[in-house]
Write a protein that holds these residues in place. Sequence first.
Motif, PDB file in Angstrom:
ATOM      1  N   LEU A 171       1.865  55.259  62.465  1.00 57.21           N
ATOM      2  CA  LEU A 171       1.697  55.327  63.913  1.00 57.21           C
ATOM      3  C   LEU A 171       2.190  56.669  64.450  1.00 57.21           C
ATOM      4  CD1 LEU A 171       2.778  51.761  65.098  1.00 57.21           C
ATOM      5  CD2 LEU A 171       0.546  52.826  65.469  1.00 57.21           C
ATOM      6  N   ALA A 172       3.351  57.105  63.957  1.00 56.37           N
ATOM      7  CA  ALA A 172       3.937  58.349  64.442  1.00 56.37           C
ATOM      8  C   ALA A 172       3.050  59.553  64.154  1.00 56.37           C
ATOM      9  CB  ALA A 172       5.318  58.552  63.815  1.00 56.37           C
ATOM     10  N   ARG A 173       2.481  59.603  62.937  1.00 51.15           N
ATOM     11  CA  ARG A 173       1.729  60.792  62.526  1.00 51.15           C
ATOM     12  C   ARG A 173       0.220  60.692  62.751  1.00 51.15           C
ATOM     13  NH1 ARG A 173       3.658  64.843  59.903  1.00 51.15           N
ATOM     14  NH2 ARG A 173       1.821  65.177  58.581  1.00 51.15           N
ATOM     15  N   LYS A 174      -0.332  59.488  62.667  1.00 51.22           N
ATOM     16  CA  LYS A 174      -1.779  59.344  62.805  1.00 51.22           C
ATOM     17  C   LYS A 174      -2.219  58.929  64.208  1.00 51.22           C
ATOM     18  CE  LYS A 174      -2.438  58.068  57.941  1.00 51.22           C
ATOM     19  NZ  LYS A 174      -2.974  57.055  56.996  1.00 51.22           N
ATOM     20  N   SER A 175      -1.307  58.340  64.957  1.00 47.56           N
ATOM     21  CA  SER A 175      -1.658  57.883  66.305  1.00 47.56           C
ATOM     22  C   SER A 175      -0.977  58.708  67.394  1.00 47.56           C
ATOM     23  CB  SER A 175      -1.304  56.407  66.477  1.00 47.56           C
ATOM     24  OG  SER A 175      -2.214  55.576  65.798  1.00 47.56           O
ATOM     25  N   TYR A 176       0.373  58.694  67.394  1.00 49.72           N
ATOM     26  CA  TYR A 176       1.107  59.375  68.466  1.00 49.72           C
ATOM     27  C   TYR A 176       1.306  60.872  68.217  1.00 49.72           C
ATOM     28  CZ  TYR A 176       2.100  54.663  70.115  1.00 49.72           C
ATOM     29  OH  TYR A 176       1.977  53.372  70.576  1.00 49.72           O
ATOM     30  N   LEU A 177       1.161  61.305  66.971  1.00 54.27           N
ATOM     31  CA  LEU A 177       1.189  62.731  66.611  1.00 54.27           C
ATOM     32  C   LEU A 177       2.535  63.379  66.949  1.00 54.27           C
ATOM     33  CD1 LEU A 177      -2.329  63.565  68.147  1.00 54.27           C
ATOM     34  CD2 LEU A 177      -1.817  62.506  65.933  1.00 54.27           C
ATOM     35  N   VAL A 178       3.627  62.738  66.505  1.00 53.79           N
ATOM     36  CA  VAL A 178       4.954  63.224  66.887  1.00 53.79           C
ATOM     37  C   VAL A 178       5.968  63.298  65.742  1.00 53.79           C
ATOM     38  CG1 VAL A 178       4.784  62.458  69.297  1.00 53.79           C
ATOM     39  CG2 VAL A 178       5.677  60.882  67.574  1.00 53.79           C
ATOM     40  N   ALA A 179       5.558  63.040  64.501  1.00 50.91           N
ATOM     41  CA  ALA A 179       6.545  63.018  63.410  1.00 50.91           C
ATOM     42  C   ALA A 179       6.301  64.159  62.437  1.00 50.91           C
ATOM     43  CB  ALA A 179       6.503  61.685  62.674  1.00 50.91           C
ATOM     44  N   LYS A 180       7.382  64.750  61.956  1.00 45.97           N
ATOM     45  CA  LYS A 180       7.304  65.865  61.019  1.00 45.97           C
ATOM     46  C   LYS A 180       7.319  65.411  59.569  1.00 45.97           C
ATOM     47  CE  LYS A 180       9.716  68.917  64.254  1.00 45.97           C
ATOM     48  NZ  LYS A 180      10.928  69.732  64.489  1.00 45.97           N
ATOM     49  N   SER A 181       7.370  64.116  59.345  1.00 50.39           N
ATOM     50  CA  SER A 181       7.425  63.586  57.986  1.00 50.39           C
ATOM     51  C   SER A 181       6.607  62.314  57.931  1.00 50.39           C
ATOM     52  CB  SER A 181       8.872  63.289  57.597  1.00 50.39           C
ATOM     53  OG  SER A 181       8.928  62.470  56.450  1.00 50.39           O
ATOM     54  N   ASN A 182       6.067  62.021  56.755  1.00 53.01           N
ATOM     55  CA  ASN A 182       5.307  60.780  56.595  1.00 53.01           C
ATOM     56  C   ASN A 182       6.176  59.613  56.142  1.00 53.01           C
ATOM     57  OD1 ASN A 182       5.772  61.346  53.906  1.00 53.01           O
ATOM     58  ND2 ASN A 182       3.653  61.890  53.438  1.00 53.01           N
ATOM     59  N   GLY A 183       7.486  59.844  56.054  1.00 51.94           N
ATOM     60  CA  GLY A 183       8.403  58.753  55.763  1.00 51.94           C
ATOM     61  C   GLY A 183       8.540  58.379  54.308  1.00 51.94           C
ATOM     62  N   ASP A 184       8.069  59.222  53.395  1.00 49.50           N
ATOM     63  CA  ASP A 184       8.146  58.870  51.970  1.00 49.50           C
ATOM     64  C   ASP A 184       9.215  59.653  51.228  1.00 49.50           C
ATOM     65  OD1 ASP A 184       7.055  61.372  51.909  1.00 49.50           O
ATOM     66  OD2 ASP A 184       5.180  60.798  50.919  1.00 49.50           O
ATOM     67  N   GLY A 185      10.163  60.224  51.965  1.00 50.07           N
ATOM     68  CA  GLY A 185      11.194  61.050  51.331  1.00 50.07           C
ATOM     69  C   GLY A 185      12.471  60.314  51.003  1.00 50.07           C
ATOM     70  N   GLY A 186      12.472  58.989  51.130  1.00 48.41           N
ATOM     71  CA  GLY A 186      13.674  58.232  50.828  1.00 48.41           C
ATOM     72  C   GLY A 186      14.163  57.449  52.031  1.00 48.41           C
ATOM     73  N   PRO A 187      15.223  56.685  51.893  1.00 43.02           N
ATOM     74  CA  PRO A 187      15.701  55.814  52.972  1.00 43.02           C
ATOM     75  C   PRO A 187      16.189  56.556  54.199  1.00 43.02           C
ATOM     76  CG  PRO A 187      17.305  55.898  51.183  1.00 43.02           C
ATOM     77  CD  PRO A 187      16.063  56.564  50.679  1.00 43.02           C
ATOM     78  N   TYR A 188      16.546  57.833  54.063  1.00 41.68           N
ATOM     79  CA  TYR A 188      17.042  58.574  55.221  1.00 41.68           C
ATOM     80  C   TYR A 188      16.083  59.677  55.652  1.00 41.68           C
ATOM     81  CZ  TYR A 188      21.259  55.988  54.302  1.00 41.68           C
ATOM     82  OH  TYR A 188      22.149  54.968  54.102  1.00 41.68           O
ATOM     83  N   ASP A 189      14.806  59.465  55.336  1.00 39.88           N
ATOM     84  CA  ASP A 189      13.767  60.389  55.779  1.00 39.88           C
ATOM     85  C   ASP A 189      13.403  59.986  57.203  1.00 39.88           C
ATOM     86  OD1 ASP A 189      11.717  62.121  56.088  1.00 39.88           O
ATOM     87  OD2 ASP A 189      10.330  61.056  54.777  1.00 39.88           O
ATOM     88  N   MET A 190      14.029  60.618  58.174  1.00 39.37           N
ATOM     89  CA  MET A 190      13.905  60.164  59.558  1.00 39.37           C
ATOM     90  C   MET A 190      13.576  61.325  60.497  1.00 39.37           C
ATOM     91  SD  MET A 190      17.989  59.507  60.151  1.00 39.37           S
ATOM     92  CE  MET A 190      18.269  58.671  58.596  1.00 39.37           C
ATOM     93  N   ILE A 191      12.681  62.201  60.056  1.00 38.36           N
ATOM     94  CA  ILE A 191      12.364  63.389  60.847  1.00 38.36           C
ATOM     95  C   ILE A 191      11.366  63.031  61.937  1.00 38.36           C
ATOM     96  CG2 ILE A 191      11.513  65.756  60.779  1.00 38.36           C
ATOM     97  CD1 ILE A 191      12.229  65.794  57.793  1.00 38.36           C
ATOM     98  N   HIS A 192      11.805  63.061  63.168  1.00 41.21           N
ATOM     99  CA  HIS A 192      10.915  62.784  64.292  1.00 41.21           C
ATOM    100  C   HIS A 192      11.201  63.790  65.401  1.00 41.21           C
ATOM    101  CE1 HIS A 192      13.924  60.881  67.060  1.00 41.21           C
ATOM    102  NE2 HIS A 192      14.566  60.766  65.916  1.00 41.21           N
ATOM    103  N   THR A 193      10.344  63.826  66.402  1.00 44.76           N
ATOM    104  CA  THR A 193      10.521  64.785  67.489  1.00 44.76           C
ATOM    105  C   THR A 193      11.145  64.093  68.694  1.00 44.76           C
ATOM    106  OG1 THR A 193       8.410  64.398  68.596  1.00 44.76           O
ATOM    107  CG2 THR A 193       8.402  65.909  66.715  1.00 44.76           C
ATOM    108  N   GLU A 194      11.468  64.909  69.677  1.00 46.03           N
ATOM    109  CA  GLU A 194      12.017  64.394  70.930  1.00 46.03           C
ATOM    110  C   GLU A 194      10.927  64.016  71.924  1.00 46.03           C
ATOM    111  OE1 GLU A 194      11.506  68.819  71.304  1.00 46.03           O
ATOM    112  OE2 GLU A 194      12.208  67.396  69.784  1.00 46.03           O
ATOM    113  N   ASN A 195       9.672  64.047  71.497  1.00 42.82           N
ATOM    114  CA  ASN A 195       8.569  63.848  72.435  1.00 42.82           C
ATOM    115  C   ASN A 195       8.449  62.423  72.955  1.00 42.82           C
ATOM    116  OD1 ASN A 195       7.606  66.468  72.479  1.00 42.82           O
ATOM    117  ND2 ASN A 195       6.231  66.163  70.742  1.00 42.82           N
ATOM    118  N   LEU A 232       2.780  68.075  62.892  1.00 41.55           N
ATOM    119  CA  LEU A 232       3.045  66.758  63.467  1.00 41.55           C
ATOM    120  C   LEU A 232       1.905  65.779  63.260  1.00 41.55           C
ATOM    121  CD1 LEU A 232       4.497  67.973  66.895  1.00 41.55           C
ATOM    122  CD2 LEU A 232       5.778  67.313  64.851  1.00 41.55           C
ATOM    123  N   VAL A 233       0.885  66.196  62.533  1.00 42.95           N
ATOM    124  CA  VAL A 233      -0.323  65.380  62.414  1.00 42.95           C
ATOM    125  C   VAL A 233      -0.647  65.131  60.946  1.00 42.95           C
ATOM    126  CG1 VAL A 233      -2.753  65.185  63.033  1.00 42.95           C
ATOM    127  CG2 VAL A 233      -1.192  66.440  64.545  1.00 42.95           C
TER     128      VAL A 233
END
Length: 223
Positions: free
Chosen positions: A162-186, A48-49
């Motif tokens: 913000l998700a990965r470097k600040s809040y530490l809650v995303a499983k992806s860095n968002g570079d996998g395409g327009p539907y790369d939307m992997i996030h947590t329930e946190n 997540l980081v």
Amino acid sequence: MLQFFSKYKFFAIVLSVLSVMIISIIYSILKPKPVLPIYNPEHIDSVLVDSTVQYVRKYHTIADFELQNQNGKTITQTDYKDKIYVADFFFTTCQTICPIMTDHMVQIQQELKNDQDVLLLSHTVLPNADSVPQLKKYALEKGVNDRKWNLVTGNKKALYDLARKSYLVAKSNGDGGPYDMIHTENFVLVDKKRQIRGFYDGTDSEAIQKLLSDISILKKEDE
């Protein structure tokens, strides 16, 4: 002997009550106030980081940001200055965990509606679809209080940073395409110094109660 105890029974009861009161007062004075932990990247699952911050041990804070809310207003860290806030990541068309998370955010909003020290901040992970008008529509449907809760969109990379470097809650860095939307329930609890003080399962009602309790603890730190 019985007459002696009978004679002083009242005084014994008073003395016992006073002793209990004194012990309780001393205990309450000496008992340390509960304090929430401060989370840094090294404490979090590395999945997540972002790799650039994984080994930060202390002084981690939420980075500056500039995003648009449901009313088209520019929202920055200044809008959350000297505030405690709860942050999460979602998208408006999500049919799985997001509706539950949003309902719980609505619950938090209601519980803290008169508390001016606490705000809410929800970031979309699908900014191409979640435009300002779409966020406004969603906000109206869910009963979002504009003074309390910002739903924000903006540059995708900025959001995922913000998700990965600040809040530490995303499983992806968002570079996998327009539907790369992997996030947590946190849900993330952030203090007035922009430090992370807790993570909570936004789909779990018991975790929401714990979050509300921890907000009370956090508020007392400033007293």
